[in-house]
Design a protein around this motif. Structure first.
Motif, mmCIF file in Angstrom:
data_model
loop_
_atom_site.group_PDB
_atom_site.id
_atom_site.type_symbol
_atom_site.label_atom_id
_atom_site.label_comp_id
_atom_site.label_asym_id
_atom_site.label_seq_id
_atom_site.Cartn_x
_atom_site.Cartn_y
_atom_site.Cartn_z
ATOM 1 N N GLY A 9 -26.319 -75.886 7.589
ATOM 2 C CA GLY A 9 -26.986 -75.155 6.521
ATOM 3 C C GLY A 9 -26.950 -73.648 6.617
ATOM 4 O O GLY A 9 -27.638 -72.964 5.869
ATOM 5 N N LEU A 10 -26.166 -73.069 7.526
ATOM 6 C CA LEU A 10 -26.082 -71.614 7.626
ATOM 7 C C LEU A 10 -25.100 -71.073 6.596
ATOM 8 O O LEU A 10 -24.080 -71.697 6.291
ATOM 9 N N SER A 11 -25.411 -69.897 6.060
ATOM 10 C CA SER A 11 -24.461 -69.208 5.195
ATOM 11 C C SER A 11 -23.388 -68.560 6.058
ATOM 12 O O SER A 11 -23.516 -68.466 7.286
ATOM 13 N N ALA A 12 -22.325 -68.087 5.413
ATOM 14 C CA ALA A 12 -21.242 -67.445 6.161
ATOM 15 C C ALA A 12 -21.746 -66.199 6.890
ATOM 16 O O ALA A 12 -21.381 -65.943 8.039
ATOM 17 N N ALA A 13 -22.626 -65.415 6.226
ATOM 18 C CA ALA A 13 -23.152 -64.205 6.858
ATOM 19 C C ALA A 13 -24.038 -64.559 8.049
ATOM 20 O O ALA A 13 -23.985 -63.904 9.100
ATOM 21 N N GLU A 14 -24.880 -65.581 7.900
ATOM 22 C CA GLU A 14 -25.744 -65.998 9.000
ATOM 23 C C GLU A 14 -24.917 -66.505 10.177
ATOM 24 O O GLU A 14 -25.210 -66.205 11.336
ATOM 25 N N GLU A 15 -23.876 -67.250 9.866
ATOM 26 C CA GLU A 15 -23.024 -67.782 10.934
ATOM 27 C C GLU A 15 -22.359 -66.663 11.721
ATOM 28 O O GLU A 15 -22.404 -66.652 12.960
ATOM 29 N N SER A 16 -21.743 -65.696 11.013
ATOM 30 C CA SER A 16 -21.051 -64.611 11.722
ATOM 31 C C SER A 16 -22.035 -63.764 12.529
ATOM 32 O O SER A 16 -21.712 -63.289 13.626
ATOM 33 N N THR A 17 -23.254 -63.581 11.998
ATOM 34 C CA THR A 17 -24.273 -62.809 12.714
ATOM 35 C C THR A 17 -24.679 -63.520 14.004
ATOM 36 O O THR A 17 -24.741 -62.919 15.083
ATOM 37 N N ILE A 36 -20.590 -56.742 12.795
ATOM 38 C CA ILE A 36 -20.142 -57.838 11.911
ATOM 39 C C ILE A 36 -19.597 -57.347 10.582
ATOM 40 O O ILE A 36 -19.144 -58.145 9.762
ATOM 41 N N GLY A 37 -19.670 -56.032 10.340
ATOM 42 C CA GLY A 37 -19.076 -55.483 9.131
ATOM 43 C C GLY A 37 -19.868 -55.743 7.876
ATOM 44 O O GLY A 37 -19.303 -55.775 6.783
ATOM 45 N N LEU A 38 -21.192 -55.921 7.992
ATOM 46 C CA LEU A 38 -22.051 -56.100 6.818
ATOM 47 C C LEU A 38 -22.847 -54.823 6.569
ATOM 48 O O LEU A 38 -22.982 -53.971 7.451
ATOM 49 N N THR A 39 -23.403 -54.700 5.366
ATOM 50 C CA THR A 39 -24.308 -53.592 5.087
ATOM 51 C C THR A 39 -25.616 -53.811 5.830
ATOM 52 O O THR A 39 -25.905 -54.920 6.301
ATOM 53 N N ALA A 40 -26.430 -52.767 5.916
ATOM 54 C CA ALA A 40 -27.730 -52.898 6.580
ATOM 55 C C ALA A 40 -28.588 -53.940 5.881
ATOM 56 O O ALA A 40 -29.236 -54.775 6.534
ATOM 57 N N ALA A 41 -28.561 -53.916 4.536
ATOM 58 C CA ALA A 41 -29.361 -54.887 3.785
ATOM 59 C C ALA A 41 -28.843 -56.305 4.008
ATOM 60 O O ALA A 41 -29.626 -57.254 4.178
ATOM 61 N N GLY A 42 -27.519 -56.464 4.013
ATOM 62 C CA GLY A 42 -26.939 -57.786 4.240
ATOM 63 C C GLY A 42 -27.265 -58.319 5.626
ATOM 64 O O GLY A 42 -27.521 -59.510 5.809
ATOM 65 N N THR A 43 -27.266 -57.405 6.616
ATOM 66 C CA THR A 43 -27.595 -57.822 7.978
ATOM 67 C C THR A 43 -29.055 -58.238 8.081
ATOM 68 O O THR A 43 -29.386 -59.234 8.730
ATOM 69 N N ARG A 44 -29.944 -57.471 7.429
ATOM 70 C CA ARG A 44 -31.371 -57.836 7.451
ATOM 71 C C ARG A 44 -31.587 -59.212 6.824
ATOM 72 O O ARG A 44 -32.374 -60.020 7.333
ATOM 73 N N ARG A 45 -30.881 -59.489 5.723
ATOM 74 C CA ARG A 45 -31.024 -60.807 5.077
ATOM 75 C C ARG A 45 -30.532 -61.912 6.002
ATOM 76 O O ARG A 45 -31.147 -62.979 6.106
ATOM 77 N N ALA A 46 -29.396 -61.678 6.655
ATOM 78 C CA ALA A 46 -28.846 -62.697 7.555
ATOM 79 C C ALA A 46 -29.784 -62.949 8.723
ATOM 80 O O ALA A 46 -30.038 -64.097 9.099
ATOM 81 N N VAL A 47 -30.344 -61.875 9.299
ATOM 82 C CA VAL A 47 -31.258 -62.026 10.439
ATOM 83 C C VAL A 47 -32.530 -62.742 9.996
ATOM 84 O O VAL A 47 -33.056 -63.609 10.712
ATOM 85 N N ALA A 48 -33.043 -62.394 8.805
ATOM 86 C CA ALA A 48 -34.246 -63.068 8.306
ATOM 87 C C ALA A 48 -33.991 -64.559 8.125
ATOM 88 O O ALA A 48 -34.846 -65.397 8.451
ATOM 89 N N GLY A 49 -32.802 -64.912 7.615
ATOM 90 C CA GLY A 49 -32.458 -66.320 7.461
ATOM 91 C C GLY A 49 -32.367 -67.029 8.800
ATOM 92 O O GLY A 49 -32.829 -68.167 8.945
ATOM 93 N N ARG A 310 -18.216 -71.195 1.369
ATOM 94 C CA ARG A 310 -18.964 -71.267 2.618
ATOM 95 C C ARG A 310 -18.048 -71.277 3.837
ATOM 96 O O ARG A 310 -18.520 -71.331 4.964
ATOM 97 N N SER A 311 -16.751 -71.253 3.612
ATOM 98 C CA SER A 311 -15.802 -71.191 4.718
ATOM 99 C C SER A 311 -14.527 -70.520 4.210
ATOM 100 O O SER A 311 -14.295 -70.423 2.999
ATOM 101 N N ARG A 312 -13.694 -70.092 5.133
ATOM 102 C CA ARG A 312 -12.433 -69.457 4.727
ATOM 103 C C ARG A 312 -11.475 -70.475 4.120
ATOM 104 O O ARG A 312 -10.672 -70.136 3.253
ATOM 105 N N LEU A 313 -11.570 -71.715 4.573
ATOM 106 C CA LEU A 313 -10.739 -72.759 3.970
ATOM 107 C C LEU A 313 -11.102 -72.919 2.501
ATOM 108 O O LEU A 313 -10.220 -73.015 1.630
ATOM 109 N N GLN A 314 -12.391 -72.930 2.203
ATOM 110 C CA GLN A 314 -12.833 -73.048 0.814
ATOM 111 C C GLN A 314 -12.428 -71.812 0.012
ATOM 112 O O GLN A 314 -12.063 -71.915 -1.162
ATOM 113 N N LEU A 315 -12.475 -70.625 0.642
ATOM 114 C CA LEU A 315 -12.036 -69.408 -0.034
ATOM 115 C C LEU A 315 -10.574 -69.513 -0.436
ATOM 116 O O LEU A 315 -10.188 -69.138 -1.549
#
Length: 325
Positions: A9-17, A36-49, A310-315
């Protein structure tokens, strides 16, 4: 590890974090974002998740750091919780299926599916479907178009009443001046619209209550249609719409105030996708493009969010389906 985390159930951002924290150790938020190459806001969301899922914790300020919970403990707990949720969902689905079977079995076929004949009657049926919606209308718009097709006034009224509209247009729609002008009006009124090369049918669905589709996909489609009430066929039509919506390209108003496909892609994005599909690593793709690995990771993350992958294969699959390769 990647497959396990996504299945849990992890998102791609949560997984990479989380993987970055496990492999490179705890870090303050700014340093983690840079990693991880995310914005500060994106990183905060991933960490919160990750915190909600019990995979990380944060040390007290002023030297606050994000610390990973060991994978053998965190993933086991996450998988167990996921399995419990799925079991509760399965039990609820079985109860709902029993109720639905009882309700549907007490209704005759004539009550579940109505045949509407005559162009005027089909027009009234479309209006009826729209006025049935309380939350959302889903619409597939494809040729052949009725003569004099223009702005859907009922749609504008329903949107003013709080009903949202999602519409997918066949590419031929933008080649028809009347349809293109109507689409522009609908977009300005708040319609969410997307575009595909070819649609399999026309379709209009009000919430999960009522659907209208042609009896035949031809010129005569204006003269006969089916009204479908809640049943297995309606569920299948909703699934059809959502499948098409997922691979369609967003439509937006261009500088000329006309509907324009807006896939958010640059030439560099297309080249990056081609390299990744060919099997190049992030490092190799970055070297080929003359950019940093962090830039590649950031652009891949953007493309995954754009396609809801949700994965690079799906992308890669989404990119091929959307004609980006």
């Amino acid at each position: 590890m990647c497959t396990v985390l996504q299945a849990a159930g992890l998102s791609a951002a949560e997984e990479s974090t989380y993987l970055s924290l496990v492999r490179q150790g705890s870090a303050p938020l700014p340093q983690l974002a840079d990693r991880i190459g995310l914005t500060a806001a994106g990183t905060r969301r991933a960490v919160a998740g990750l915190q909600r899922k019990g995979l990380v914790h944060r040390t007290p300020p002023p030297q606050e750091r994000v610390v990973p919970v060991p994978p053998d403990l965190a993933v086991e707990q996450l998988v167990r919780r996921r399995m419990e949720e799925l079991e509760r969902t399965r039990e609820a689905a079985l109860r709902l299926a029993d109720e639905a079977e009882h309700l549907v079995s007490s209704r005759s076929t004539e009550e579940l599916i109505e045949i509407v004949s005559g162009r005027a009657a089909v027009g009234r049926a479309f209006d009826r479907v729209q006025r049935t919606a309380r939350k959302e209308m889903r619409v597939l718009t494809a040729p052949p178009y009725a003569k004099g097709t223009g702005v859907n006034r009922t749609q504008l009224d329903r949107e003013a009443a709080g009903v949202s509209y999602r519409a997918v247009y066949d590419a031929n729609a933008l080649a028809d001046p009347d349809m293109a002008a109507a689409a522009a009006t609908h977009l300005r009124a708040g319609e969410q619209a997307r575009l595909v090369e070819t649609l399999p049918t026309k379709l209009a669905i009000a919430d999960r209550e009522l659907a209208l589709l042609p009896l035949a996909y031809a010129t005569a489609a204006h003269d006969a249609a089916l009204l479908v009430h809640p049943c297995g066929l309606l569920d299948a039509l909703i699934a059809l719409f959502e499948t098409i919506w997922a691979v369609a390209t967003p439509l937006a108003l261009g500088d000329d105030d006309q509907p324009t496909a807006d896939n958010g892609l640059t030439a560099a994005d297309r080249q990056l996708l081609s390299l990744l599909v060919a099997g190049l690593t992030d490092e190799a793709a970055a070297a080929r493009l003359g950019v940093s690995r962090r830039t590649v990771v950031r652009r891949v993350q953007h493309l995954m969010e754009l396609t809801h992958s949700r994965s690079r294969l799906q992308l890669g699959w989404q990119a091929r389906e959307r004609g980006w390769l």
